[in-house]
Scaffold this motif. Structure first.
Motif, mmCIF file in Angstrom:
data_model
loop_
_atom_site.group_PDB
_atom_site.id
_atom_site.type_symbol
_atom_site.label_atom_id
_atom_site.label_comp_id
_atom_site.label_asym_id
_atom_site.label_seq_id
_atom_site.Cartn_x
_atom_site.Cartn_y
_atom_site.Cartn_z
ATOM 1 N N SER A 94 13.010 0.453 -10.159
ATOM 2 C CA SER A 94 13.981 -0.511 -9.619
ATOM 3 C C SER A 94 14.252 -0.280 -8.147
ATOM 4 N N LEU A 95 14.617 0.960 -7.805
ATOM 5 C CA LEU A 95 14.929 1.257 -6.397
ATOM 6 C C LEU A 95 13.699 1.124 -5.495
ATOM 7 N N PRO A 96 12.534 1.662 -5.890
ATOM 8 C CA PRO A 96 11.362 1.452 -5.032
ATOM 9 C C PRO A 96 11.014 -0.018 -4.823
ATOM 10 N N ALA B 210 10.304 6.091 -2.897
ATOM 11 C CA ALA B 210 9.456 5.671 -4.019
ATOM 12 C C ALA B 210 8.806 6.864 -4.703
ATOM 13 N N GLY B 211 8.512 7.921 -3.946
ATOM 14 C CA GLY B 211 7.910 9.100 -4.555
ATOM 15 C C GLY B 211 8.920 9.969 -5.277
ATOM 16 N N TYR B 212 10.169 9.959 -4.835
ATOM 17 C CA TYR B 212 11.194 10.836 -5.415
ATOM 18 C C TYR B 212 11.904 10.199 -6.612
ATOM 19 N N ALA B 213 12.054 8.861 -6.607
ATOM 20 C CA ALA B 213 12.872 8.184 -7.621
ATOM 21 C C ALA B 213 12.192 8.197 -8.985
ATOM 22 N N THR C 70 0.833 -1.207 0.000
ATOM 23 C CA THR C 70 0.000 0.000 0.000
ATOM 24 C C THR C 70 0.865 1.254 0.000
ATOM 25 N N VAL C 71 1.920 1.245 0.812
ATOM 26 C CA VAL C 71 2.832 2.401 0.850
ATOM 27 C C VAL C 71 3.482 2.602 -0.511
ATOM 28 N N LEU C 72 3.928 1.505 -1.147
ATOM 29 C CA LEU C 72 4.578 1.613 -2.455
ATOM 30 C C LEU C 72 3.608 2.151 -3.503
#
Length: 201
Positions: free
Chosen positions: A97-99, A90-93, A26-28
């Protein structure tokens, strides 16, 4: 003893096991929606999420320090800190891949922490069930002993009543015999029966 049987729904059984994965997923998802709405490469948003994450981690550290530390509050604060950090990244990238990597790590850590509490709950439940089973066996044993004792007393009373009835019938039959002489009993040294003597007198 009659036990109440409660059948739990399958959703109630799997919900605790799926909760960590649902929380991190949910956060992702929300962070990627936030990314699509303008959070990507936003320095202000990154600073905000970093400050919130550090603040939650500090609250968790304060809650766990001291003799009166509350592990529930500390765990909640640390979980909020990790969730905010995951949401910020996750919001900035740019890409996924990183998230996704952070999501896998966060989910693994969440399951690792939850497994400890699940083990504790399972031990508590097994100990409680063992205690209840021992008490139930003890009560069943006491009940069996009392049942045997009551049955024995009933049988003894019934045997005594049957013996008294047989003795009364024998005395009555003997008193009705022709030529019965109670004085002959005393002469022979046999025990005297006062009721029979009174009847014949």
């Amino acid at each position: 003893m009659n036990e109440q049987i409660v059948a739990r729904h399958w959703l109630a059984l799997i919900a605790p096991k799926a909760a960590p994965a649902l929380a991190t997923s949910t956060v992702l998802i929300l962070a990627r929606i936030w990314n699509a709405n303008g959070a990507e490469h936003s320095i202000g948003n990154a600073v905000l999420m970093t400050a919130l994450s550090i603040g939650a981690a500090a609250a968790g550290a304060c809650a766990s320090v001291g003799r009166a530390g509350d592990p529930v509050i500390a765990g909640t604060a640390f979980a909020a800190s990790g969730g905010l950090a995951l949401a910020g990244v996750a919001g900035y990238a740019d890409g996924m891949s990183l998230p996704l990597l952070l999501w896998v790590l966060a989910t693994a850590i969440a399951y690792g922490l939850a497994a400890r509490y699940w083990r504790h709950d399972r031990r508590t439940r097994v100990s409680y069930e063992r205690h209840v089973s021992e008490r139930r066996e003890e009560h069943a044993h006491i009940e069996r002993v009392e049942t045997i004792r009551g049955t024995t007393q009933i049988e003894v009373a019934r045997t005594g009543a049957a013996y008294a009835e047989s003795l009364a019938q024998a005395l009555t039959a003997r008193a009705m015999l022709p030529g019965f002489d109670p004085a002959a009993l005393e002469t022979a040294g046999l025990p005297e029966l006062p009721t029979t003597e009174r009847k014949s007198a």
